[in-house]
Design an enzyme around this catalytic site. Structure first.
Site, PDB file in Angstrom:
ATOM      1  N   CYS A   2       0.801  -1.224   0.000  1.00 23.67           N
ATOM      2  CA  CYS A   2       0.000   0.000   0.000  1.00 23.67           C
ATOM      3  C   CYS A   2       0.839   1.282   0.000  1.00 23.67           C
ATOM      4  O   CYS A   2       1.965   1.300   0.477  1.00 23.67           O
ATOM      5  CB  CYS A   2      -0.940   0.089   1.204  1.00 23.67           C
ATOM      6  SG  CYS A   2      -1.914  -1.379   1.455  1.00 23.67           S
ATOM      7  N   ARG A  31       2.907   0.727  -5.397  1.00 14.94           N
ATOM      8  CA  ARG A  31       2.908  -0.004  -4.128  1.00 14.94           C
ATOM      9  C   ARG A  31       1.662  -0.871  -3.944  1.00 14.94           C
ATOM     10  O   ARG A  31       1.591  -1.670  -3.009  1.00 14.94           O
ATOM     11  CB  ARG A  31       2.996   0.979  -2.957  1.00 14.94           C
ATOM     12  CG  ARG A  31       4.207   1.863  -2.998  1.00 14.94           C
ATOM     13  CD  ARG A  31       4.219   2.809  -1.822  1.00 14.94           C
ATOM     14  NE  ARG A  31       4.431   2.090  -0.587  1.00 14.94           N
ATOM     15  CZ  ARG A  31       5.607   1.797  -0.067  1.00 14.94           C
ATOM     16  NH1 ARG A  31       6.691   2.187  -0.690  1.00 14.94           N
ATOM     17  NH2 ARG A  31       5.712   1.142   1.053  1.00 14.94           N
ATOM     18  N   TRP A  78      -2.949  -2.628  -1.581  1.00 14.18           N
ATOM     19  CA  TRP A  78      -2.590  -4.001  -1.969  1.00 14.18           C
ATOM     20  C   TRP A  78      -3.151  -4.864  -0.848  1.00 14.18           C
ATOM     21  O   TRP A  78      -2.634  -4.857   0.273  1.00 14.18           O
ATOM     22  CB  TRP A  78      -1.070  -4.141  -2.077  1.00 14.18           C
ATOM     23  CG  TRP A  78      -0.634  -5.458  -2.631  1.00 14.18           C
ATOM     24  CD1 TRP A  78      -0.450  -5.778  -3.948  1.00 14.18           C
ATOM     25  CD2 TRP A  78      -0.287  -6.636  -1.878  1.00 14.18           C
ATOM     26  NE1 TRP A  78      -0.022  -7.084  -4.061  1.00 14.18           N
ATOM     27  CE2 TRP A  78       0.086  -7.634  -2.813  1.00 14.18           C
ATOM     28  CE3 TRP A  78      -0.266  -6.958  -0.523  1.00 14.18           C
ATOM     29  CZ2 TRP A  78       0.478  -8.911  -2.427  1.00 14.18           C
ATOM     30  CZ3 TRP A  78       0.118  -8.234  -0.138  1.00 14.18           C
ATOM     31  CH2 TRP A  78       0.489  -9.194  -1.095  1.00 14.18           C
ATOM     32  N   ASN A 104      -0.547   1.512   6.103  1.00 15.11           N
ATOM     33  CA  ASN A 104       0.247   0.550   5.335  1.00 15.11           C
ATOM     34  C   ASN A 104       0.924  -0.373   6.335  1.00 15.11           C
ATOM     35  O   ASN A 104       1.660   0.100   7.203  1.00 15.11           O
ATOM     36  CB  ASN A 104       1.291   1.303   4.496  1.00 15.11           C
ATOM     37  CG  ASN A 104       2.316   0.369   3.880  1.00 15.11           C
ATOM     38  OD1 ASN A 104       2.006  -0.774   3.576  1.00 15.11           O
ATOM     39  ND2 ASN A 104       3.536   0.854   3.697  1.00 15.11           N
ATOM     40  N   GLY A 105       0.654  -1.678   6.214  1.00 12.55           N
ATOM     41  CA  GLY A 105       1.258  -2.638   7.141  1.00 12.55           C
ATOM     42  C   GLY A 105       0.196  -3.637   7.585  1.00 12.55           C
ATOM     43  O   GLY A 105      -0.844  -3.778   6.939  1.00 12.55           O
ATOM     44  N   GLU A 485      16.797 -14.080 -13.705  1.00 13.86           N
ATOM     45  CA  GLU A 485      16.215 -12.739 -13.811  1.00 13.86           C
ATOM     46  C   GLU A 485      15.331 -12.640 -15.060  1.00 13.86           C
ATOM     47  O   GLU A 485      14.233 -12.072 -15.006  1.00 13.86           O
ATOM     48  CB  GLU A 485      17.350 -11.703 -13.818  1.00 13.86           C
ATOM     49  CG  GLU A 485      16.933 -10.255 -13.949  1.00 13.86           C
ATOM     50  CD  GLU A 485      15.956  -9.764 -12.886  1.00 13.86           C
ATOM     51  OE1 GLU A 485      15.702 -10.470 -11.897  1.00 13.86           O
ATOM     52  OE2 GLU A 485      15.392  -8.672 -13.070  1.00 13.86           O
ATOM     53  N   LYS A 489      11.254 -11.882 -15.019  1.00 15.00           N
ATOM     54  CA  LYS A 489      10.649 -10.741 -15.726  1.00 15.00           C
ATOM     55  C   LYS A 489       9.463 -11.195 -16.562  1.00 15.00           C
ATOM     56  O   LYS A 489       8.414 -10.581 -16.535  1.00 15.00           O
ATOM     57  CB  LYS A 489      11.665 -10.047 -16.648  1.00 15.00           C
ATOM     58  CG  LYS A 489      12.735  -9.234 -15.983  1.00 15.00           C
ATOM     59  CD  LYS A 489      12.275  -7.927 -15.383  1.00 15.00           C
ATOM     60  CE  LYS A 489      11.953  -8.115 -13.931  1.00 15.00           C
ATOM     61  NZ  LYS A 489      12.982  -7.865 -12.968  1.00 15.00           N
ATOM     62  N   GLU A 492       6.491 -12.252 -14.294  1.00 11.95           N
ATOM     63  CA  GLU A 492       5.750 -11.259 -13.517  1.00 11.95           C
ATOM     64  C   GLU A 492       4.983 -10.261 -14.362  1.00 11.95           C
ATOM     65  O   GLU A 492       3.957  -9.746 -13.917  1.00 11.95           O
ATOM     66  CB  GLU A 492       6.628 -10.555 -12.471  1.00 11.95           C
ATOM     67  CG  GLU A 492       7.728  -9.697 -12.980  1.00 11.95           C
ATOM     68  CD  GLU A 492       8.555  -9.066 -11.852  1.00 11.95           C
ATOM     69  OE1 GLU A 492       8.086  -8.943 -10.728  1.00 11.95           O
ATOM     70  OE2 GLU A 492       9.700  -8.682 -12.141  1.00 11.95           O
ATOM     71  N   HIS A 508      18.037 -33.625 -16.320  1.00 18.67           N
ATOM     72  CA  HIS A 508      17.599 -34.389 -15.146  1.00 18.67           C
ATOM     73  C   HIS A 508      16.109 -34.214 -14.871  1.00 18.67           C
ATOM     74  O   HIS A 508      15.672 -34.303 -13.735  1.00 18.67           O
ATOM     75  CB  HIS A 508      18.427 -33.987 -13.921  1.00 18.67           C
ATOM     76  CG  HIS A 508      19.887 -34.292 -14.092  1.00 18.67           C
ATOM     77  ND1 HIS A 508      20.425 -35.528 -13.861  1.00 18.67           N
ATOM     78  CD2 HIS A 508      20.895 -33.505 -14.533  1.00 18.67           C
ATOM     79  CE1 HIS A 508      21.721 -35.499 -14.116  1.00 18.67           C
ATOM     80  NE2 HIS A 508      22.026 -34.281 -14.535  1.00 18.67           N
ATOM     81  N   LYS A 607       5.419  -3.241  -5.640  1.00 18.44           N
ATOM     82  CA  LYS A 607       6.866  -3.111  -5.792  1.00 18.44           C
ATOM     83  C   LYS A 607       7.628  -3.422  -4.508  1.00 18.44           C
ATOM     84  O   LYS A 607       8.629  -4.115  -4.528  1.00 18.44           O
ATOM     85  CB  LYS A 607       7.226  -1.711  -6.274  1.00 18.44           C
ATOM     86  CG  LYS A 607       8.709  -1.593  -6.552  1.00 18.44           C
ATOM     87  CD  LYS A 607       9.019  -0.589  -7.594  1.00 18.44           C
ATOM     88  CE  LYS A 607      10.486  -0.585  -7.930  1.00 18.44           C
ATOM     89  NZ  LYS A 607      10.881  -1.760  -8.736  1.00 18.44           N
TER      90      LYS A 607
END
Ligand code: M6R
Length: 612
Positions: A2, A31, A78, A104-105, A485, A489, A492, A508, A607
């Site tokens: 958030c 956020r 969020w 936020n939290g 990486e 990308k 996401e 394997h 983020k």
């Protein structure tokens, strides 16, 4: 996660409050973006407008920017407790709608508190943990008749993580705030004061800031900042903590680009060159080198993209400085703190400097007596503040949820440290050291060439990848973190299932999925030993019908072996993240856009992850 913001103004005709809060929320939208809302105080009292949806949709529906007032708060969410709905959107209000809170939290003990408040007759409108806070304030205000005392009493009762802002029609010029673990910054403006989760939200009004510390409570008016330490109840002198930030408003704006992510990919050469100038003059490097050389054991931790940069560092330290190092994913810190001791060093890497898992790892290792070195992009953020030494990337604010420029700048800083370490420990000589540093010094040029050389070709590749539902990213040795990486990308932002493996491991198990046209991206670092082995892995995949794509340096014979080569400049292998990552970022970006997804706001993500 958030984003929260509060603004109070002297002259509401000069600074239109609804517009200012909306603009601030747009800068914080990275956020969280499942719902949003505003609370504003004007001559009518407290007005709340909120709902489920993205900010621009809510603006079209409710006209946030048309709201006028003197004091207000905003929130972009969020979801943690309670799904994204109109009622669960912040701000939350008490039974009489006198107080409005954004948070936020996570309030961990909300359930017990809610039970007690329900017994007292409070009526709840949402499923959120946050709502208990505003009812607590209401309760304490009834008892004490003093808003600030009531606010502090409520803060003392909650457990968990929080950055909280509160406004009230009883005291219309103040924004009350409190912080623990979640970030909060006060901005000192001209004719206004602002409190927000992050610096970009303040840049329209000021570059003069105070980073709020854990357990600080207080309030701002348009002309005053009052802070005290919640634990000692001693007043904090705000002037002592004022600092001027270097970031500009252009850094935090899209500036005509369709997305922040594209802007940030293309500005990587600039971010690298700023980071290089910082590195050349950073005396901390010498100090941290001493700490690492004296350490019994060396650990490095991070999350997501920052972990890939950390893994690259670990491989480089083993390869170049021939020293052992333990890399670990920050959320797994409890396992690793068992083997940490007081002569150890932990390097904590975090773009935001606020990722809770990394912060928890830092605290756990600190308790064991280890020394902590932070690598971050945000000066004075929580992780550097709780570390013994800090070194910064100078990438400027990164707004796109997918990390891009910060990965390249992190690997530059970390490679520089690895190279210094190799020289100091005698595993390379001065001439090899100079050769490596000289290639690192060219990072910005290399990234520029890699971007320019691959941009056009990638558009053609994207068309071929559109039907793909799954992909592999394979490499070996120091190429592996870059493969990881690349896979992250595309996962996401383009929502394509992608897995990264050591190429040798593909036999394997993973190769069982490969059939005609299955895309396999090979990352080929400029190291002849690795190259030869990857050649065999490419042939194995081709023999099973895979569509092979290769990020390969100039002059490599593998360019003729893969079906779709993406050629990048050749330099020392230590620059592989700088040369080989940009084509992978561009590939994920264009694939996402072509599929109609917004790469700046990938679903379910935020983020900065400030909840465990
Ligand atoms: O701010 P941090 O570097 O600590 O963030 C770590 C991760 O949350 C972050 O890298 C995340 O994985 C990004 N979405 C990757 O693109």
């Amino acid at each position: 996660m958030c984003g929260i913001i509060g603004i109070c103004v002297i002259n509401p005709r000069e600074l239109k409050l609804g517009e200012a809060i909306y603009k601030g929320l747009l800068r914080l939208e990275y956020r969280g973006y499942d719902s949003a809302g505003l609370g504003i105080i004007n001559h009518e009292g407290l007005i709340i407008v909120k709902g489920k949806g993205k900010l621009h949709e809510l603006e079209a529906k409710y006209g946030f920017t048309k709201l006028h007032g003197i004091t207000g708060v905003g929130h972009t969410r969020w979801a943690t407790h309670g799904p994204p709905t109109d009622l669960n959107a912040h701000p939350h209000t008490d039974c009489r709608s006198i107080f409005a809170v954004v948070h936020n939290g996570i309030i961990e003990n909300y359930y017990e508190l809610k039970k007690q408040l329900l017994v007292k007759g409070h009526v709840f409108k949402s499923d959120t943990d946050t709502e208990v806070f505003v009812h607590l304030v209401e309760d304490f205000y009834r008892e004490t008749g003093d808003v600030y005392v009531a606010f502090k009493k409520a803060v003392k009762l909650i457990h968990g993580t929080f950055a909280i802002l509160m406004i009230t029609s009883i005291d219309p010029h103040k924004i009350y705030f409190a912080k623990k673990d979640s970030p909060l910054i006060v901005g000192l403006g001209n004719g206004c004061n602002i409190v927000a989760s992050d610096i970009p939200a303040l840049l329209d009004y000021t570059r003069k800031i105070i980073v709020v510390r854990d357990y600080w409570v207080g309030y701002v008016t348009p002309t005053e900042v009052y802070i005290e330490d919640l634990l000692s109840e001693v007043r904090v002198e705000p002037e002592t903590y004022v600092r001027i930030v270097e970031w500009s408003i252009e850094d935090a704006s899209r500036e005509g680009y369709p997305h922040f992510m594209l802007k940030e990919i293309l500005e990587q050469p600039r971010a690298l060159s700023q980071t290089l100038s910082g590195l050349r003059s950073d005396s901390t490097i010498k100090e941290l080198m001493r700490a690492i050389l004296e350490a019994d054991n060396l650990f490095i931790t991070a999350a997501g993209t920052s972990y890939h940069a950390s893994e690259f560092f670990a491989y480089t330290v083993m390869k170049l400085a021939r020293r052992s190092i333990v890399p670990f994913i920050a959320s797994e810190y409890e396992l690793y703190e068992n083997i940490a001791g007081e002569n150890d060093v932990l390097i904590a890497v975090s773009q935001s400097g606020e990722t809770i898992d990394v912060l928890k790892a830092v605290r756990a290792f600190r308790r064991k007596g280890a020394r902590i070195i932070a690598v971050s992009n945000v000066i004075d953020s929580a992780i550097p503040r709780e570390s013994d030494l800090s070194v910064y990337t100078r990438a400027g604010p990164e707004i796109g949820v997918a990390a891009t420029k910060t990965f390249l700048t992190q690997t530059l800083v970390l490679s520089w440290i690895a190279c210094e370490l190799a020289l100091a420990s005698g595993s390379i000589d001065l001439s090899e050291y100079r050769e490596i540093i000289s290639d690192l010094e060219k990072s910005h040029v290399l990234a520029d060439e890699a971007i320019k050389g691959s941009s056009r070709k990638i558009l053609g590749l994207v068309d071929r990848l559109l039907p793909a539902r799954s992909m592999y990213y394979l490499s070996r040795d120091i190429g592996l973190p870059i493969a990881r990486e690349g896979a992250l990308k595309v996962k996401e932002i383009a929502y394509v299932h992608a897995e990264a493996y050591p190429a040798g491991e593909s036999k394997h198990g993973p190769i069982a999925l490969v059939e005609q046209g299955f895309p396999v991206v090979f990352i080929v670092p400029p190291d002849s030993g690795i190259e030869q082995k990857i050649l065999g892995n490419i042939e194995e995949m081709k023999a099973r019908g895979a569509f092979t794509i290769g990020v390969v340096h100039e002059g490599s014979s593998l360019n003729n072996v893969v079906e779709f080569p993406l050629e990048v400049p050749r330099a020392h292998w230590i620059t592989t993240p700088i040369t080989h990552t940009p084509p992978l970022q561009l590939l994920a970006y264009h694939l996402a856009v072509k599929k109609g997804h917004d790469p700046d706001k990938p679903r379910n993500l935020a983020k900065t992850v400030t909840v465990e």
